[in-house]
Design a protein around this motif. Structure first.
Motif, PDB file in Angstrom:
ATOM      1  N   ASN A 200      11.325   3.533  -9.954  1.00  0.00           N
ATOM      2  CA  ASN A 200      10.305   4.596  -9.906  1.00  0.00           C
ATOM      3  C   ASN A 200       9.046   4.164  -9.161  1.00  0.00           C
ATOM      4  OD1 ASN A 200      12.094   6.079 -11.409  1.00  0.00           O
ATOM      5  ND2 ASN A 200      10.989   5.869 -13.334  1.00  0.00           N
ATOM      6  N   GLU A 201       9.232   3.346  -8.134  1.00  0.00           N
ATOM      7  CA  GLU A 201       8.098   2.905  -7.321  1.00  0.00           C
ATOM      8  C   GLU A 201       7.791   3.935  -6.240  1.00  0.00           C
ATOM      9  OE1 GLU A 201       9.343  -1.815  -7.659  1.00  0.00           O
ATOM     10  OE2 GLU A 201      10.318  -0.445  -6.244  1.00  0.00           O
ATOM     11  N   ASN A 202       6.565   3.896  -5.749  1.00  0.00           N
ATOM     12  CA  ASN A 202       6.193   4.733  -4.619  1.00  0.00           C
ATOM     13  C   ASN A 202       6.676   4.028  -3.352  1.00  0.00           C
ATOM     14  OD1 ASN A 202       4.867   6.047  -2.464  1.00  0.00           O
ATOM     15  ND2 ASN A 202       3.145   6.599  -3.759  1.00  0.00           N
ATOM     16  N   PRO A 203       7.651   4.584  -2.638  1.00  0.00           N
ATOM     17  CA  PRO A 203       8.213   3.871  -1.487  1.00  0.00           C
ATOM     18  C   PRO A 203       7.230   3.684  -0.347  1.00  0.00           C
ATOM     19  CG  PRO A 203       9.000   6.136  -1.508  1.00  0.00           C
ATOM     20  CD  PRO A 203       8.269   5.917  -2.803  1.00  0.00           C
ATOM     21  N   TRP A 204       6.142   4.476  -0.337  1.00  0.00           N
ATOM     22  CA  TRP A 204       5.187   4.402   0.774  1.00  0.00           C
ATOM     23  C   TRP A 204       4.067   3.401   0.507  1.00  0.00           C
ATOM     24  CZ3 TRP A 204       8.241   6.483   3.889  1.00  0.00           C
ATOM     25  CH2 TRP A 204       8.952   7.628   3.582  1.00  0.00           C
ATOM     26  N   GLY A 205       4.013   2.856  -0.702  1.00  0.00           N
ATOM     27  CA  GLY A 205       2.973   1.887  -1.013  1.00  0.00           C
ATOM     28  C   GLY A 205       1.599   2.532  -1.123  1.00  0.00           C
ATOM     29  N   PRO A 206       0.543   1.726  -1.163  1.00  0.00           N
ATOM     30  CA  PRO A 206      -0.808   2.261  -1.305  1.00  0.00           C
ATOM     31  C   PRO A 206      -1.330   2.842   0.003  1.00  0.00           C
ATOM     32  CG  PRO A 206      -0.904  -0.111  -1.086  1.00  0.00           C
ATOM     33  CD  PRO A 206       0.562   0.252  -1.153  1.00  0.00           C
ATOM     34  N   VAL A 207      -2.424   3.564  -0.095  1.00  0.00           N
ATOM     35  CA  VAL A 207      -3.052   4.136   1.103  1.00  0.00           C
ATOM     36  C   VAL A 207      -3.623   3.006   1.963  1.00  0.00           C
ATOM     37  CG1 VAL A 207      -3.572   6.328  -0.029  1.00  0.00           C
ATOM     38  CG2 VAL A 207      -5.233   4.457  -0.136  1.00  0.00           C
ATOM     39  N   PRO A 208      -3.818   3.238   3.273  1.00  0.00           N
ATOM     40  CA  PRO A 208      -4.284   2.164   4.181  1.00  0.00           C
ATOM     41  C   PRO A 208      -5.581   1.511   3.731  1.00  0.00           C
ATOM     42  CG  PRO A 208      -3.500   4.046   5.447  1.00  0.00           C
ATOM     43  CD  PRO A 208      -3.509   4.483   4.010  1.00  0.00           C
ATOM     44  N   GLU A 209      -6.471   2.267   3.122  1.00  0.00           N
ATOM     45  CA  GLU A 209      -7.751   1.698   2.690  1.00  0.00           C
ATOM     46  C   GLU A 209      -7.545   0.603   1.645  1.00  0.00           C
ATOM     47  OE1 GLU A 209      -8.368   5.495   4.637  1.00  0.00           O
ATOM     48  OE2 GLU A 209      -7.044   4.891   2.978  1.00  0.00           O
ATOM     49  N   VAL A 210      -6.515   0.744   0.819  1.00  0.00           N
ATOM     50  CA  VAL A 210      -6.210  -0.297  -0.163  1.00  0.00           C
ATOM     51  C   VAL A 210      -5.706  -1.552   0.534  1.00  0.00           C
ATOM     52  CG1 VAL A 210      -4.639  -0.942  -2.039  1.00  0.00           C
ATOM     53  CG2 VAL A 210      -5.775   1.277  -2.076  1.00  0.00           C
ATOM     54  N   SER A 211      -4.907  -1.378   1.566  1.00  0.00           N
ATOM     55  CA  SER A 211      -4.413  -2.538   2.315  1.00  0.00           C
ATOM     56  C   SER A 211      -5.564  -3.343   2.896  1.00  0.00           C
ATOM     57  CB  SER A 211      -3.470  -2.078   3.433  1.00  0.00           C
ATOM     58  OG  SER A 211      -2.335  -1.419   2.889  1.00  0.00           O
ATOM     59  N   ARG A 212      -6.601  -2.652   3.324  1.00  0.00           N
ATOM     60  CA  ARG A 212      -7.764  -3.361   3.867  1.00  0.00           C
ATOM     61  C   ARG A 212      -8.496  -4.128   2.755  1.00  0.00           C
ATOM     62  NH1 ARG A 212      -7.807   1.042   7.585  1.00  0.00           N
ATOM     63  NH2 ARG A 212      -9.045   2.422   6.263  1.00  0.00           N
TER      64      ARG A 212
END
Length: 379
Positions: free
Chosen positions: A40-52
């Motif tokens: 039940n994971e989000n396949p797209w991951g976090p939003v780009p701002e979180v990656s930064r």
């Protein structure tokens, strides 16, 4: 090998606890991209701002704020609740263990408090209840996978201290409505804590409710009216922060004053706090991704119906296949197609909504499988 009585032994309750089985990764299959639809994971991951935020983080040598003050303040603004009503934890599961440690366990006279919940539901519930020293009282779901609130109310005794309500229910999918919760709360003694576990709330929020039907409950509309109600939420699902472990509970200060004492110090790291705040600041982008997953969920459900399969109504990011004795055979067929799904004994299979291609392949597997689940009560 039998353990020696001269070595340290765990408490007797350990022999009664089920083992938590996390979703397994897919098995490699030549020529096929692997997809994990088991957790039940989000396949797209976090939003780009979180990656930064993750890339720029440089405070691993410092302890985090044990109260997660900045995150609680951001949540209070976002949810329009008092900051004093929020207690953070290591995911919603960490927040739940704080609640159980506070309100249910073993007593000085040797008796056990009771915790009532639907079953099947989140498989960590019996583990957490047992480790707290309390006794699980499991109430079977209705045939459609939903909570049987009449039976749950009837299961409450003078030893009941906590009731768990999972909406949408993991792994079956149906959500609870506000009217159902209010009727149920009217039957629960005021000294019993009711936990509304809304780990998949954002997927409810993005779902369209058919005309004439009541939408899923929003716990924030309820908790102001019930001093014994606790709402659980998480950043693991919709926001794609499962690996960072950040969640929270919302309840009246009469409860939070105790939950803060039970909270594990520094459970939410500074990195998790920063990432969660970034997700809140870009909530619209998060919800755009959620809406895409909900649209894919609808496509999957429609595809299953076209194949003649019955599935419970789901408001989460997964579907439940009540396959019974055919459960393991389906999981093995999915594995042969480089898909990891979550099999539950001989009860059924939970399949997460994943990447578009993964969802299409899942439907292909279903088309090949000759034991479709049928509407309860029909052969």
């Amino acid at each position: 090998m039998t353990a020696s009585t001269d070595t340290p032994q765990p408490r007797p309750v350990f022999s009664t606890l089920p083992k938590y089985a996390a979703g397994k990764p897919p098995v490699p299959v030549a020529g096929l991209t692997q997809y994990k639809l088991s957790s039940n994971e989000n396949p797209w991951g976090p939003v780009p701002e979180v990656s930064r935020v993750l890339a720029d983080f440089d405070r691993v040598h410092r302890y985090p704020d044990p109260l997660s003050t900045r995150l609680r303040e951001a949540l209070a603004r976002h949810l329009h609740v008092s900051v004093e009503d929020i207690v953070t934890g290591a995911g919603s599961l960490g927040a739940l263990t704080q609640i159980l440690a506070t309100f249910a366990g073993a007593n000085a006279d040797g008796s056990q408090d009771e915790v009532v919940y639907a079953w099947r539901s989140f498989e960590a519930y019996p583990i957490c209840v047992g480790l707290a020293g309390a006794k699980s009282v499991q109430v079977p779901n209705r045939a459609d996978g939903a909570h049987d609130f009449e039976a749950m109310a009837a299961a409450i005794t003078d030893r009941t201290r906590v009731v768990l309500v999972c909406s949408p229910n993991n792994p079956t999918g149906p959500a609870v409505t506000e009217s159902q919760m209010r009727r149920f709360m009217a039957q629960v003694p005021e000294h019993v804590v009711v936990v509304l576990d809304e780990a998949y709330f954002e997927f409810c929020l993005a779902s369209e409710t058919p005309a004439g039907e009541e939408p899923p409950v929003n716990g924030l509309n309820l908790y102001p009216d019930y001093p014994n109600l606790v709402v659980l939420r998480t950043f693991s699902k919709a926001q794609g922060l499962a690996g960072l472990r950040v969640g929270y509970s919302i309840s009246h200060p009469e409860l939070t004053q105790y939950l803060r004492v039970a909270a594990t110090p520094f459970a939410v790291t500074s990195l998790a706090e920063d990432a969660a705040i970034a997700s809140l600041e870009h909530h619209e982008t998060v919800m755009e991704r959620v809406k895409h997953l909900v649209a894919e969920r609808s496509r999957v459900v429609d595809g299953l119906h076209d194949l003649g399969w019955w599935v419970p109504e789901t408001r989460a990011n997964f579907v439940w296949l009540a396959l019974g004795e055919h459960t393991q055979a389906f999981a093995e067929l999915a594995e042969q197609h480089a898909l990891a799904v979550r099999a539950f004994g001989n009860e059924g299979v939970r399949v997460s909504i994943g990447e578009d291609e993964a969802n299409s392949r899942f439907l292909q597997v279903c088309a090949e499988f000759h034991h479709a689940p049928r509407t309860p009560g029909r052969s």
